[in-house]
Scaffold this motif. Structure first.
Motif, PDB file in Angstrom:
ATOM      1  N   THR A 478      -0.212  19.379  -3.973  1.00 15.49           N
ATOM      2  CA  THR A 478       0.650  18.320  -4.506  1.00 15.49           C
ATOM      3  C   THR A 478       2.048  18.417  -3.934  1.00 15.49           C
ATOM      4  O   THR A 478       2.658  17.412  -3.521  1.00 15.49           O
ATOM      5  N   HIS A 479       2.616  19.625  -3.894  1.00 14.10           N
ATOM      6  CA  HIS A 479       3.948  19.812  -3.325  1.00 14.10           C
ATOM      7  C   HIS A 479       3.963  19.511  -1.823  1.00 14.10           C
ATOM      8  O   HIS A 479       4.952  18.986  -1.301  1.00 14.10           O
ATOM      9  N   VAL A 481       2.018  17.335  -0.010  1.00 14.56           N
ATOM     10  CA  VAL A 481       1.904  15.921   0.354  1.00 14.56           C
ATOM     11  C   VAL A 481       3.007  15.061  -0.248  1.00 14.56           C
ATOM     12  O   VAL A 481       3.150  13.885   0.108  1.00 14.56           O
ATOM     13  N   LYS A 482       3.816  15.643  -1.149  1.00 18.01           N
ATOM     14  CA  LYS A 482       4.892  14.876  -1.756  1.00 18.01           C
ATOM     15  C   LYS A 482       5.864  14.361  -0.707  1.00 18.01           C
ATOM     16  O   LYS A 482       6.332  13.213  -0.775  1.00 18.01           O
ATOM     17  N   ASN A 483       6.157  15.236   0.301  1.00 17.66           N
ATOM     18  CA  ASN A 483       7.095  14.832   1.357  1.00 17.66           C
ATOM     19  C   ASN A 483       6.424  14.613   2.705  1.00 17.66           C
ATOM     20  O   ASN A 483       6.983  13.952   3.573  1.00 17.66           O
ATOM     21  N   THR A 485       4.342  12.651   4.059  1.00 18.91           N
ATOM     22  CA  THR A 485       3.630  11.377   3.910  1.00 18.91           C
ATOM     23  C   THR A 485       3.039  10.876   5.223  1.00 18.91           C
ATOM     24  O   THR A 485       2.293   9.897   5.226  1.00 18.91           O
ATOM     25  N   THR A 505      -5.128  13.489  -4.819  1.00 17.27           N
ATOM     26  CA  THR A 505      -3.688  13.492  -4.558  1.00 17.27           C
ATOM     27  C   THR A 505      -3.391  13.285  -3.081  1.00 17.27           C
ATOM     28  O   THR A 505      -2.484  12.532  -2.709  1.00 17.27           O
ATOM     29  N   VAL A 506      -4.163  13.959  -2.220  1.00 17.27           N
ATOM     30  CA  VAL A 506      -3.969  13.791  -0.776  1.00 17.27           C
ATOM     31  C   VAL A 506      -4.206  12.345  -0.371  1.00 17.27           C
ATOM     32  O   VAL A 506      -3.415  11.737   0.359  1.00 17.27           O
ATOM     33  N   SER A 508      -4.128   9.594  -2.167  1.00 18.92           N
ATOM     34  CA  SER A 508      -3.215   8.605  -2.752  1.00 18.92           C
ATOM     35  C   SER A 508      -1.782   8.752  -2.254  1.00 18.92           C
ATOM     36  O   SER A 508      -1.016   7.780  -2.252  1.00 18.92           O
ATOM     37  N   SER A 509      -1.403   9.957  -1.820  1.00 17.50           N
ATOM     38  CA  SER A 509      -0.012  10.198  -1.437  1.00 17.50           C
ATOM     39  C   SER A 509       0.273   9.978   0.043  1.00 17.50           C
ATOM     40  O   SER A 509       1.436   9.877   0.436  1.00 17.50           O
ATOM     41  N   CYS A 510      -0.755   9.942   0.859  1.00 14.09           N
ATOM     42  CA  CYS A 510      -0.572   9.853   2.311  1.00 14.09           C
ATOM     43  C   CYS A 510      -1.151   8.547   2.831  1.00 14.09           C
ATOM     44  O   CYS A 510      -2.367   8.443   3.061  1.00 14.09           O
ATOM     45  N   THR A 528     -12.007   8.119  -6.180  1.00 12.04           N
ATOM     46  CA  THR A 528     -11.536   8.492  -4.840  1.00 12.04           C
ATOM     47  C   THR A 528     -12.509   8.012  -3.773  1.00 12.04           C
ATOM     48  O   THR A 528     -12.106   7.545  -2.697  1.00 12.04           O
TER      49      THR A 528
END
Length: 543
Positions: A478-479, A481-483, A485, A505-506, A508-510, A528
């Motif tokens: 999570t940490h 892929v937060k930045n 992107t 999370t991967v 949805s965040s990228c 997913t």
């Protein structure tokens, strides 16, 4: 408007053909050729390359294509293309296969048996090919076992504009190669790998005939070729730029002749067990244009302006050799070491001190190389952007700390370096903001803290491999892929701490994600799968 052909009425043949030439996609050319008879005719005229499988009834098939395609410059015949594998697939523009009615053998009674023929292209087919494609510039015959000197002589006599000839695995003899030398005065590229029927006689005649134009030559597994051939190459092939040799009976004498006679040599690949330091020293002294040297089973060597060096499976090459490289090759930019068990930190330190323009260092399974050598690289090689240390189990965090402080890496692979943990990767995250590729597979001491630092320090990261990292969890992902992107590929197979939530999370965040690799049986939520089913790949090998 329906019933009105505005395109054909306005465009001349030359313009339509130029459009066809600019269509790179094979299906597009296929589709265009089906529009009308004129476009079919022009597409055939504009075609310059044909790829032919050598099974079925190639003799009859070659006759058909030589009548239909008159401007072909490149023909690629590959005996490895199996006919059954192609059945049911639409042929592309450049992949021409025998017609269905030619694919079956008939029994003695005249009825079709339904079994595929076992005939292959032979001298008769080559004769027809040479007569039909007299403007041929490139011919590739891969493992065409039924081709002999007779067919090659015919091609050489008809195709005098030939510039590239690949005879890998063909049992051609000396008369065929001699004819190539006599007739093909523009030949630049020749591949004679696994041509077991050749001897010095044919190669000498070849060098005499077209040596002035020859720029690239590859010879392997030809037991009858000795130093006599290389002496002829050195004497007549003065424009040679690339030479690849895998020959048992070559010694210093032959390589010395090449070194002295081919000053323009840029690429030299050697697997010749009888060549020693004397010949390689001559290469270093005479071949001042050399850019790449790849050797196997050799000990010491010398060169002045070498930019890339590959030592693969060279068990006898030790630290002294690399120390000499460090002293004499200050322009070296890339070094590849694979399974060189006698090279250790001393040799790498010599490279670091002498080759400070080094940009790429790839080391795999060199178990004597540890922290000391890699620390020296970090201290001296400030231009290093690509570092791979696969399965170097003596390299630990100390080495990566020095790299992070001294270099701005874009690519890093430390898979299998089990002594590396959070401290080393954190140093990379803080010192290499340009990092776009990272492989930390099988690092058992790596955890979420390193992932957090990577997320904060490496926003340009596009590909990360975390396979078999047992201490990385959903929190770390999570940490990360937060930045990050821009991430396009993420391998999390056999990471038990990364669950379906982490995979989601991967995804949805990228927004640029193209591939998420998980092991077979990994739980992934139905949501997913619906959202990004094409992105998720499953590793089907149970490890």
């Amino acid at each position: 408007m329906r019933g009105h052909d505005r395109i054909n009425a306005c465009l001349p043949d030359e313009l339509v053909m130029e459009i066809f030439r600019r269509l790179d996609a094979k299906p597009s050319r296929d589709s265009c050729s089906l529009v009308c008879k004129r476009w079919l005719r022009l597409e055939r005229v504009s075609r310059s390359t044909l790829r032919i499988g050598a099974s079925g009834s190639p003799e009859h098939f070659v006759k058909l294509i030589t009548r239909r395609f008159v401007n072909v410059r490149t023909v690629l015949v590959d005996e490895r293309l199996s006919l059954p594998a192609q059945l049911g697939r639409r042929p592309s523009v450049e992949s021409i296969r025998p017609l269905p009615k030619l694919r079956y053998a008939k029994a003695k009674g005249g009825s079709e048996t339904g079994e595929l023929e076992t005939s292959y292209i032979s001298d008769a087919g080559l004769t027809v090919l040479g007569e039909g494609f007299s403007k041929l510039e490139k011919l590739s015959l891969i493992w065409c076992n039924n081709v002999s000197s007779m067919g090659l002589v015919s091609v050489a006599q008809k195709c005098r504009l030939l510039k590239s000839l690949d005879l890998q695995g063909c049992y051609v003899g000396d008369p065929g190669i001699a004819a190539v030398g006599q007739c093909c005065k523009q030949l630049e590229d020749l591949n004679l790998r696994f041509c077991e029927g050749l001897s010095d006689t044919g190669v000498v005649e070849l060098a005499l005939g077209c040596g002035k134009s020859l720029k690239s030559l590859g010879v392997a597994a030809c037991a009858k070729i000795t130093d006599i051939s290389l002496e002829a190459v050195g004497l007549h092939c003065t424009s040679l730029e690339t030479l690849s040799l895998d020959l048992e009976y070559i010694s210093n004498k032959g390589l010395l002749a090449v070194a002295k006679g081919c000053p323009l040599l840029k690429v030299l690949k050697l697997q010749c067990i009888n060549v020693t330091d004397e010949a390689l020293a001559a290469v270093g002294t005479c071949c001042l244009s050399l850019e790449m040297l790849a050797v196997c089973s050799l000990q010491k060597f010398t060169d002045k302006q070498l930019t890339e060096l590959a030592l693969l499976f060279c068990q006898k090459i030790g630290n002294n050799a690399l120390l000499e490289v460090g002293r004499g090759c200050k322009f070296l930019q890339a070094l590849h070491l694979v399974d060189c068990s006698s090279i250790g930190d001393e040799g790498i330190c010599g490279i670091a001190r002498g080759c400070q323009k080094l940009k790429k260092l790839h080391i795999r399974r060199c178990y004597e190389i540890g922290n000391k050598g890699i620390v020296a690289i970090g201290e001296h090689c400030k231009s290093l952007t690509d570092l791979s240390l696969r399965f170097c189990d003596r390299v630990g965090d100390e080495a990566l700390v020095a790299i992070g402080q001294g270099c701005s890496l874009q690519h890093l692979n430390v898979s299998g370096c089990h002594q590396i943990g959070d401290a080393g990767i954190i140093a990379i995250a803080r010192g290499c903001p340009q990092l776009i590729f990272l492989d930390v597979s099988v690092l058992q001491n790596l955890g979420d803290m390193a992932m957090t630092e990577l997320g904060e320090g490496c926003p340009l990261l596009k590909e990360i491999l975390l396979s078999h990292c047992h201490h990385i969890t959903d929190v770390g992902i999570t940490h990360l892929v937060k930045n990050c992107t821009l991430l396009e590929s993420c391998h999390v197979d056999y990471c038990p701490g990364i669950t379906a939530a982490g995979v989601a999370t991967v995804v949805s965040s990228c927004p640029n994600i193209k591939k998420v690799l998980v092991e077979k049986g990994k739980e992934v939520s139905q949501r997913t799968k619906r959202r990004a089913g094409s992105v998720i790949s499953y590793l089907c090998i149970d490890l």
